[in-house]
Write a protein that holds these residues in place. Structure first.
Motif, PDB file in Angstrom:
ATOM      1  N   TYR A  50       0.838  -1.201   0.000  1.00 26.68           N
ATOM      2  CA  TYR A  50       0.000   0.000   0.000  1.00 26.68           C
ATOM      3  C   TYR A  50       0.877   1.256   0.000  1.00 26.68           C
ATOM      4  O   TYR A  50       0.644   2.196  -0.775  1.00 26.68           O
ATOM      5  CB  TYR A  50      -0.905  -0.030   1.232  1.00 26.68           C
ATOM      6  CG  TYR A  50      -1.897   1.104   1.335  1.00 26.68           C
ATOM      7  CD1 TYR A  50      -3.126   1.024   0.702  1.00 26.68           C
ATOM      8  CD2 TYR A  50      -1.605   2.247   2.071  1.00 26.68           C
ATOM      9  CE1 TYR A  50      -4.055   2.059   0.805  1.00 26.68           C
ATOM     10  CE2 TYR A  50      -2.518   3.292   2.182  1.00 26.68           C
ATOM     11  CZ  TYR A  50      -3.745   3.191   1.549  1.00 26.68           C
ATOM     12  OH  TYR A  50      -4.654   4.212   1.648  1.00 26.68           O
ATOM     13  N   VAL A  51       1.899   1.268   0.857  1.00 24.98           N
ATOM     14  CA  VAL A  51       2.808   2.420   0.919  1.00 24.98           C
ATOM     15  C   VAL A  51       3.535   2.587  -0.406  1.00 24.98           C
ATOM     16  O   VAL A  51       3.673   3.707  -0.927  1.00 24.98           O
ATOM     17  CB  VAL A  51       3.807   2.257   2.079  1.00 24.98           C
ATOM     18  CG1 VAL A  51       4.855   3.377   2.050  1.00 24.98           C
ATOM     19  CG2 VAL A  51       3.087   2.255   3.423  1.00 24.98           C
ATOM     20  N   ALA A  52       4.007   1.485  -0.980  1.00 25.51           N
ATOM     21  CA  ALA A  52       4.724   1.554  -2.257  1.00 25.51           C
ATOM     22  C   ALA A  52       3.836   2.137  -3.358  1.00 25.51           C
ATOM     23  O   ALA A  52       4.307   2.914  -4.209  1.00 25.51           O
ATOM     24  CB  ALA A  52       5.234   0.180  -2.653  1.00 25.51           C
ATOM     25  N   SER A  53       2.553   1.784  -3.338  1.00 26.49           N
ATOM     26  CA  SER A  53       1.650   2.313  -4.362  1.00 26.49           C
ATOM     27  C   SER A  53       1.469   3.816  -4.201  1.00 26.49           C
ATOM     28  O   SER A  53       1.373   4.554  -5.195  1.00 26.49           O
ATOM     29  CB  SER A  53       0.294   1.601  -4.298  1.00 26.49           C
ATOM     30  OG  SER A  53      -0.442   1.969  -3.147  1.00 26.49           O
ATOM     31  N   ALA A 366      11.903  -3.036  -1.222  1.00 25.50           N
ATOM     32  CA  ALA A 366      11.867  -4.243  -2.049  1.00 25.50           C
ATOM     33  C   ALA A 366      10.731  -4.162  -3.068  1.00 25.50           C
ATOM     34  O   ALA A 366      10.890  -4.570  -4.228  1.00 25.50           O
ATOM     35  CB  ALA A 366      11.717  -5.475  -1.163  1.00 25.50           C
ATOM     36  N   GLU A 367       9.573  -3.646  -2.647  1.00 26.65           N
ATOM     37  CA  GLU A 367       8.453  -3.483  -3.568  1.00 26.65           C
ATOM     38  C   GLU A 367       8.812  -2.535  -4.714  1.00 26.65           C
ATOM     39  O   GLU A 367       8.370  -2.733  -5.856  1.00 26.65           O
ATOM     40  CB  GLU A 367       7.229  -2.933  -2.823  1.00 26.65           C
ATOM     41  CG  GLU A 367       6.527  -3.916  -1.916  1.00 26.65           C
ATOM     42  CD  GLU A 367       5.756  -4.969  -2.695  1.00 26.65           C
ATOM     43  OE1 GLU A 367       5.262  -4.666  -3.799  1.00 26.65           O
ATOM     44  OE2 GLU A 367       5.663  -6.104  -2.200  1.00 26.65           O
ATOM     45  N   LEU A 368       9.601  -1.530  -4.420  1.00 24.17           N
ATOM     46  CA  LEU A 368       9.946  -0.509  -5.410  1.00 24.17           C
ATOM     47  C   LEU A 368      11.228  -0.834  -6.165  1.00 24.17           C
ATOM     48  O   LEU A 368      11.540  -0.184  -7.175  1.00 24.17           O
ATOM     49  CB  LEU A 368      10.097   0.856  -4.728  1.00 24.17           C
ATOM     50  CG  LEU A 368       8.837   1.416  -4.059  1.00 24.17           C
ATOM     51  CD1 LEU A 368       9.182   2.663  -3.251  1.00 24.17           C
ATOM     52  CD2 LEU A 368       7.767   1.741  -5.090  1.00 24.17           C
ATOM     53  N   GLY A 369      11.987  -1.802  -5.669  1.00 24.37           N
ATOM     54  CA  GLY A 369      13.246  -2.153  -6.312  1.00 24.37           C
ATOM     55  C   GLY A 369      14.324  -1.109  -6.147  1.00 24.37           C
ATOM     56  O   GLY A 369      15.111  -0.851  -7.061  1.00 24.37           O
TER      57      GLY A 369
END
Length: 413
Positions: A50-53, A366-369
């Motif tokens: 959710y934060v990454a989005s 990690a979600e954002l790379g």
């Protein structure tokens, strides 16, 4: 007071102490040892997504600035401070840093939660603002008008004497407060700035600039702490702020004659020394520490170890973990009660928020790379957990308020 107690008290005035006890509180919560809270770490990965989005929405290039007061001086993409400062003929970069310290310190100390009913209309962009953004622009406009200066021909400064004379009425006028537009903790905010003025006068060794005590004097103290390569660890900023500003907080805990600031008692925090039960958080001081990084950088200081500071235990970050199910109240009825900031329910919530921010940051990256170097904790907060907490609140509650009702005097949240 014994020398050992003095050392123990000063040991709580560090970011490392905040982090250590916050993670201990979280471990107690995970084990079911807190009276008010359940912790579900299995909800962290979904919260990280959710934060990454939110970060992708706000910063498609993933170039996220630091979480700092300077972000709030931008309205609809227009920076209201930077161009003004760029057009001033500063004697040197250090002079600009001192002025930006003045502005940031006063603005951050005025940044505690405004309450849901307050609004500020700024004629410049013809925009009505609320919450942190409204508080920021109101304080900026007061600063520009010389409200904190005792030198009429030099309005862009904060003088100790001017602060000592600041009344709640002065602040009400600057913040457009009325019966129809109430600001939570108005008198508390004015009193806090008056105490700041008195502290500046009492500590010329920290605050005096050319025989005039100013908050910006702290910039020179930090310049003197840099190494031969002009490097300064970020936690050193917090250490100085906690020493310099400790006496400005009213009705807070002390250990002997040492002011502990944003530090509270919780029965689960067991120690066999004088710090038994004490949980340091230092939210506003850490928010201010982040906000002083950029003025220091502008003056040529290389601020290192930014992640040595912690995440911020405020209601947007703490609310995010509640709204996404990482933290839940054992008794749901507690959400409908007003809670003083000193209550163990609130202390536990805030401490676990700090630890959970450490836990979620690598998951978000990690979600954002991206790497920790590319997106330090200060950027995860900005991009980020603070913005995600606000969005989650707006999705769940009319007006977007926090999931807990906190009784604030305007100096904590």
């Amino acid at each position: 007071m014994s020398s050992s107690e003095t050392a123990q008290a000063h040991g709580l005035l560090h970011a490392a102490a905040v982090r250590d006890r916050a993670h201990e509180m979280l471990e107690i919560g995970v084990a079911g040892g807190l009276d008010h809270w359940r912790v579900d770490l299995d909800r962290l990965p979904e919260t990280a997504r959710y934060v990454a989005s939110v970060i992708r929405d706000q910063y498609p290039t993933l170039e996220v600035p630091f979480h700092a007061r300077w972000r709030h001086f931008t309205v609809d993409g227009v920076d209201l401070w930077g161009p003004l400062a760029d057009n001033i003929d500063w004697p040197d970069d250090a002079a600009r840093a001192r002025t930006e310290f003045d502005l940031a310190i006063v603005s951050v100390l005025l940044d505690a939660g405004s309450g849901p009913g307050w609004r500020y209309h700024d004629a410049g962009p013809d925009k009505t603002l609320t919450r942190s953004e409204g508080l920021a622009i109101a304080s900026l406009r007061m600063f520009e008008a010389g409200a904190f200066s005792s030198t009429p021909d030099d309005p862009l400064r904060v003088d100790a004497v001017a602060l000592t004379l600041l009344s709640a009425d002065d602040l009400a006028k600057g913040f457009q407060v009325s019966d129809a537009n109430p600001l939570v903790g108005l008198e508390g905010r004015a009193a806090l700035l008056r105490r700041l003025g008195r502290q500046c006068l009492a500590r010329p060794d920290l605050f005096e600039l050319e025989d005039t005590p100013r908050p910006g004097g702290l910039a020179d103290v930090l310049f003197a702490q840099t190494d031969a390569h002009h490097r300064l660890p970020a936690p050193a900023i917090l250490r100085l702020l906690l020493e310099a500003l400790g006496p400005v907080w009213q009705d807070r805990l002390t250990l002997g004659d040492v002011d502990l600031g944003d530090c509270w008692r919780h029965p689960a925090m067991k120690r066999d020394d004088a710090t038994d039960g004490l949980v340091p958080i230092h939210k506003l001081s850490q928010w201010l520490s982040y906000s002083l990084v950029e003025p220091l950088q502008t003056a040529g200081v290389d601020v290192v170890d930014l992640d040595g500071l912690t995440g911020l235990a405020e209601y947007r970050n703490g609310g995010l973990f509640m709204d996404l199910g990482v933290l839940s109240l054992k008794d749901p009825a507690d959400a409908d009660k007003p809670w003083p900031v000193s209550d163990p329910l609130v202390v536990g919530w805030r401490a676990m928020t700090v630890a959970l921010l450490d836990r979620i940051a690598p998951l978000v990256r990690a979600e954002l790379g991206v790497t920790a170097e590319a997106m330090p904790l200060a950027s995860v907060l900005e991009g980020g957990t603070w913005a995600a907490g606000r969005r989650a609140a707006a999705e769940r509650r009319q007006g977007g308020g926090p999931p807990l009702t906190i009784l604030s005097d305007g100096t904590v949240f």
